[in-house]
Design an enzyme around this catalytic site. Structure first.
Site, PDB file in Angstrom:
ATOM      1  N   ALA A  16       0.840  -1.182   0.000  1.00 48.25           N
ATOM      2  CA  ALA A  16       0.000   0.000   0.000  1.00 48.25           C
ATOM      3  C   ALA A  16       0.881   1.239   0.000  1.00 48.25           C
ATOM      4  CB  ALA A  16      -0.889  -0.005   1.242  1.00 48.25           C
ATOM      5  N   LYS A  20       3.676   2.161  -6.392  1.00 50.78           N
ATOM      6  CA  LYS A  20       3.635   1.190  -7.498  1.00 50.78           C
ATOM      7  C   LYS A  20       2.858   1.709  -8.702  1.00 50.78           C
ATOM      8  CE  LYS A  20      -0.073  -1.477  -5.261  1.00 50.78           C
ATOM      9  NZ  LYS A  20      -0.415  -0.344  -4.335  1.00 50.78           N
ATOM     10  N   HIS A  55      -5.135   9.683  -8.522  1.00 56.76           N
ATOM     11  CA  HIS A  55      -4.497   9.006  -9.659  1.00 56.76           C
ATOM     12  C   HIS A  55      -4.858   9.705 -10.971  1.00 56.76           C
ATOM     13  CE1 HIS A  55      -3.257   4.815  -8.002  1.00 56.76           C
ATOM     14  NE2 HIS A  55      -3.144   5.728  -7.065  1.00 56.76           N
ATOM     15  N   ARG A  56      -6.131  10.082 -11.094  1.00 58.77           N
ATOM     16  CA  ARG A  56      -6.592  10.679 -12.340  1.00 58.77           C
ATOM     17  C   ARG A  56      -5.864  11.990 -12.632  1.00 58.77           C
ATOM     18  NH1 ARG A  56     -12.750  10.038 -13.075  1.00 58.77           N
ATOM     19  NH2 ARG A  56     -11.975   7.927 -13.379  1.00 58.77           N
TER      20      ARG A  56
END
Lengths: 179, 179, 179
Positions: A16, A20, A55-56
């Site tokens: 977590a 990555k 993330h977007r």
């Protein structure tokens, strides 16, 4: 850079908040191909929505496709020689498949078949979840086992497998020939 | 030995009882400089007191400074060119900052600033906590996320990052030039 | 293959369902010696019985010896120059010793003594359990600490230590000379 060129299947494992996803995105951005992001998350709670929007924000120039359950179908339709596909992540996908009470062994075989048949490079992100103490509840133990087995199978057919910790990559498997 | 000389910032990551503290101490002892131990632990319970006294027994020849919250301040006052500073550990420090309801993002920026400005070598010990199954409770999940992000940021500015398992080091990042 | 020949003591560390047992079995099968499997599991529940029968199906051509508590005794009687012994696994053995309220420090010293005195190659499988968040309950924390310490001690006397993730090995320690 001596990094291997992006080809075939790449598995990026990590804990977590290990960096990555970012590492996987950078692998694809360095390849100079069209980019498709296959999102396996369902935005079912606020915690998850926050992560997705974070993330977007990093993914301008990507096309996003949702595949909460039919990941094999998404890979079959999205992979192409001039296009790099990021799957983020196998852990959420496996969790979705189990929660929907789909036939998990069948779905896993379909996924492995789609990876073997992929028409262009695919990078998959997955969690390494087996390095803690045995979980108290049987469901968490079963999930941990299934995730571990899935990671082994995907690693087995991958050209490159990289473990990420604190944002730094550690290669577990590299393509055999020079690119 | 081909081990790199101690300089700049070194991050030693490891699991519980991985031998990470001992490895960090040995890095500093091999450097032949004055030694300062910055302890972030508060001896709030017996379990913790046992660990502290075990660590202390290994640290003859060290000066000990406590920094449960103001780690940036401790680094600013303690680092010097002829002195190596060990911070043990970032996980307890982060936990202290959150428990005291301090402004964690601000404290983290202060810490990163102090590391960039350090007048001598600093070795930081931190836990890798993200390789297990998702914790049941939201607080543990949030801590895991914050620890992961902190490790990524400290790793990003470190000259050397080493993961320790079963007492054995695995370098994730090494200084670029020979020493 | 550039893999080192099997000799002395080898420790194979891994998470749950990491492929560590299979990797250890392959190390021994490649050595071309007689094979003994020292099983530390007690088939106390169905989950465990399933795992044992799965492992057993892979081990034609092995002789199986049970050693739930007296692992030192099993090693003393089973090791021989023309025979490779697999111990699977240290985590279950430690758990058995603690549950039976044996003198764990004494049993660990006996185990280490038996490994130092082994008459032939021994491969031990053990879990890396310290990379998760701190467990809620004190018993799990204590087990995690004891497992971590045991892994460090066995790693310290091993000729080779390998971490397995997703079925892929990462060497932490290798024999010094070429074989």
């Amino acid at each position: 850079m001596s990094a291997p060129a992006l080809r075939g299947v790449t598995l990026v494992l990590g804990g977590a908040r290990s960096g990555k996803s970012r590492f996987a995105e950078e692998l694809i951005e360095a390849a100079g191909l069209d980019r498709v992001y296959v999102a396996t998350a369902s935005a079912y709670d606020e915690e998850m929505r926050d992560r997705i929007s974070e993330h977007r924000a990093r993914r301008n120039g990507w096309r996003t496709v949702e595949a909460q359950h039919d990941l094999a179908g998404a890979l079959a339709s999205q992979t192409a020689p001039d296009r790099a596909v990021l799957v983020d992540c196998l852990t959420l996908w496996l969790s979705n498949v189990l929660l929907a009470e789909l036939d998990a062994p069948l779905e896993i075989e379909r996924l492995l078949g789609a990876l073997r048949a992929a028409a262009g490079p695919v990078v998959l992100v997955s969690n390494e979840v087996g390095f803690g103490i045995v979980p108290d509840n049987a469901l968490a133990r079963a999930f941990r086992d299934q995730q571990g087995r899935l990671n082994q199978r995907v690693a087995g057919l991958s050209d490159r497998v990289t473990l990420v910790a604190a944002g730094l990559p550690l290669d577990l498997k590299l393509p055999k020939e020079p690119q």
